[in-house]
Motif scaffolding. Structure first.
Motif, PDB file in Angstrom:
ATOM      1  N   SER A  55       0.830  -1.201   0.000  1.00  0.00           N
ATOM      2  CA  SER A  55       0.000   0.000   0.000  1.00  0.00           C
ATOM      3  C   SER A  55       0.865   1.251   0.000  1.00  0.00           C
ATOM      4  O   SER A  55       0.565   2.222  -0.693  1.00  0.00           O
ATOM      5  CB  SER A  55      -0.971   0.003   1.174  1.00  0.00           C
ATOM      6  N   THR A  56       1.962   1.213   0.746  1.00  0.00           N
ATOM      7  CA  THR A  56       2.878   2.354   0.780  1.00  0.00           C
ATOM      8  C   THR A  56       3.551   2.549  -0.573  1.00  0.00           C
ATOM      9  O   THR A  56       3.660   3.669  -1.068  1.00  0.00           O
ATOM     10  CB  THR A  56       3.947   2.147   1.868  1.00  0.00           C
ATOM     11  N   ILE A  57       3.982   1.456  -1.181  1.00  0.00           N
ATOM     12  CA  ILE A  57       4.641   1.538  -2.490  1.00  0.00           C
ATOM     13  C   ILE A  57       3.689   2.117  -3.537  1.00  0.00           C
ATOM     14  O   ILE A  57       4.050   3.032  -4.290  1.00  0.00           O
ATOM     15  CB  ILE A  57       5.149   0.145  -2.923  1.00  0.00           C
ATOM     16  N   PHE A  58       2.457   1.606  -3.587  1.00  0.00           N
ATOM     17  CA  PHE A  58       1.497   2.084  -4.580  1.00  0.00           C
ATOM     18  C   PHE A  58       1.112   3.540  -4.338  1.00  0.00           C
ATOM     19  O   PHE A  58       0.978   4.316  -5.275  1.00  0.00           O
ATOM     20  CB  PHE A  58       0.254   1.200  -4.607  1.00  0.00           C
ATOM     21  N   ALA A  59       0.940   3.922  -3.078  1.00  0.00           N
ATOM     22  CA  ALA A  59       0.581   5.300  -2.770  1.00  0.00           C
ATOM     23  C   ALA A  59       1.706   6.252  -3.161  1.00  0.00           C
ATOM     24  O   ALA A  59       1.456   7.320  -3.741  1.00  0.00           O
ATOM     25  CB  ALA A  59       0.254   5.440  -1.288  1.00  0.00           C
ATOM     26  N   ARG A  60       2.939   5.891  -2.862  1.00  0.00           N
ATOM     27  CA  ARG A  60       4.076   6.752  -3.222  1.00  0.00           C
ATOM     28  C   ARG A  60       4.213   6.881  -4.731  1.00  0.00           C
ATOM     29  O   ARG A  60       4.502   7.964  -5.249  1.00  0.00           O
ATOM     30  CB  ARG A  60       5.366   6.206  -2.615  1.00  0.00           C
ATOM     31  N   TYR A  61       4.024   5.791  -5.444  1.00  0.00           N
ATOM     32  CA  TYR A  61       4.125   5.840  -6.901  1.00  0.00           C
ATOM     33  C   TYR A  61       3.002   6.700  -7.474  1.00  0.00           C
ATOM     34  O   TYR A  61       3.212   7.475  -8.417  1.00  0.00           O
ATOM     35  CB  TYR A  61       4.112   4.444  -7.499  1.00  0.00           C
ATOM     36  N   GLY A  62       1.814   6.578  -6.895  1.00  0.00           N
ATOM     37  CA  GLY A  62       0.693   7.426  -7.333  1.00  0.00           C
ATOM     38  C   GLY A  62       0.982   8.897  -7.103  1.00  0.00           C
ATOM     39  O   GLY A  62       0.689   9.728  -7.961  1.00  0.00           O
ATOM     40  N   LEU A  63       1.587   9.217  -5.964  1.00  0.00           N
ATOM     41  CA  LEU A  63       1.957  10.609  -5.685  1.00  0.00           C
ATOM     42  C   LEU A  63       2.997  11.114  -6.682  1.00  0.00           C
ATOM     43  O   LEU A  63       2.936  12.260  -7.129  1.00  0.00           O
ATOM     44  CB  LEU A  63       2.487  10.737  -4.264  1.00  0.00           C
ATOM     45  N   THR A  64       3.940  10.252  -7.015  1.00  0.00           N
ATOM     46  CA  THR A  64       4.964  10.638  -7.998  1.00  0.00           C
ATOM     47  C   THR A  64       4.332  10.948  -9.348  1.00  0.00           C
ATOM     48  O   THR A  64       4.662  11.956  -9.980  1.00  0.00           O
ATOM     49  CB  THR A  64       6.009   9.510  -8.145  1.00  0.00           C
ATOM     50  N   LEU A  65       3.414  10.082  -9.787  1.00  0.00           N
ATOM     51  CA  LEU A  65       2.744  10.312 -11.068  1.00  0.00           C
ATOM     52  C   LEU A  65       1.863  11.564 -11.046  1.00  0.00           C
ATOM     53  O   LEU A  65       1.721  12.242 -12.049  1.00  0.00           O
ATOM     54  CB  LEU A  65       1.901   9.097 -11.451  1.00  0.00           C
ATOM     55  N   ALA A  66       1.285  11.843  -9.877  1.00  0.00           N
ATOM     56  CA  ALA A  66       0.413  13.004  -9.740  1.00  0.00           C
ATOM     57  C   ALA A  66       1.220  14.307  -9.644  1.00  0.00           C
ATOM     58  O   ALA A  66       0.657  15.383  -9.685  1.00  0.00           O
ATOM     59  CB  ALA A  66      -0.490  12.847  -8.520  1.00  0.00           C
TER      60      ALA A  66
END
Length: 68
Positions: A55-66
């Motif tokens: 969940s942390t990995i996916f959230a961080r990657y989503g923030l990077t893309l955003a």
């Protein structure tokens, strides 16, 4: 990943970083739900505790893309 395209009716539509980021946030929430159910003893998988890192990995990657 964001340079991939989807053909719809013969037209090329680029994937928007917004939608890809949203998909990663969605995955993060799903994994948080799995971990939450494991915390109250209602887990389906035996290794649900290992899923917390996803969940942390996916959230961080989503923030990077955003762009955040």
């Amino acid at each position: 990943m964001t340079d991939q395209s989807l053909a719809i009716d013969g037209k090329i539509v680029p994937f928007s970083p917004y939608y890809i980021a949203f998909a990663f946030f969605r995955l993060a929430v799903i994994f948080e739900g799995i971990v939450s159910r494991a915390a109250v003893g209602n887990q389906v998988l035996g290794d649900a505790d290992d899923m917390a890192r996803f969940s942390t990995i996916f959230a961080r990657y989503g923030l990077t893309l955003a762009g955040a």
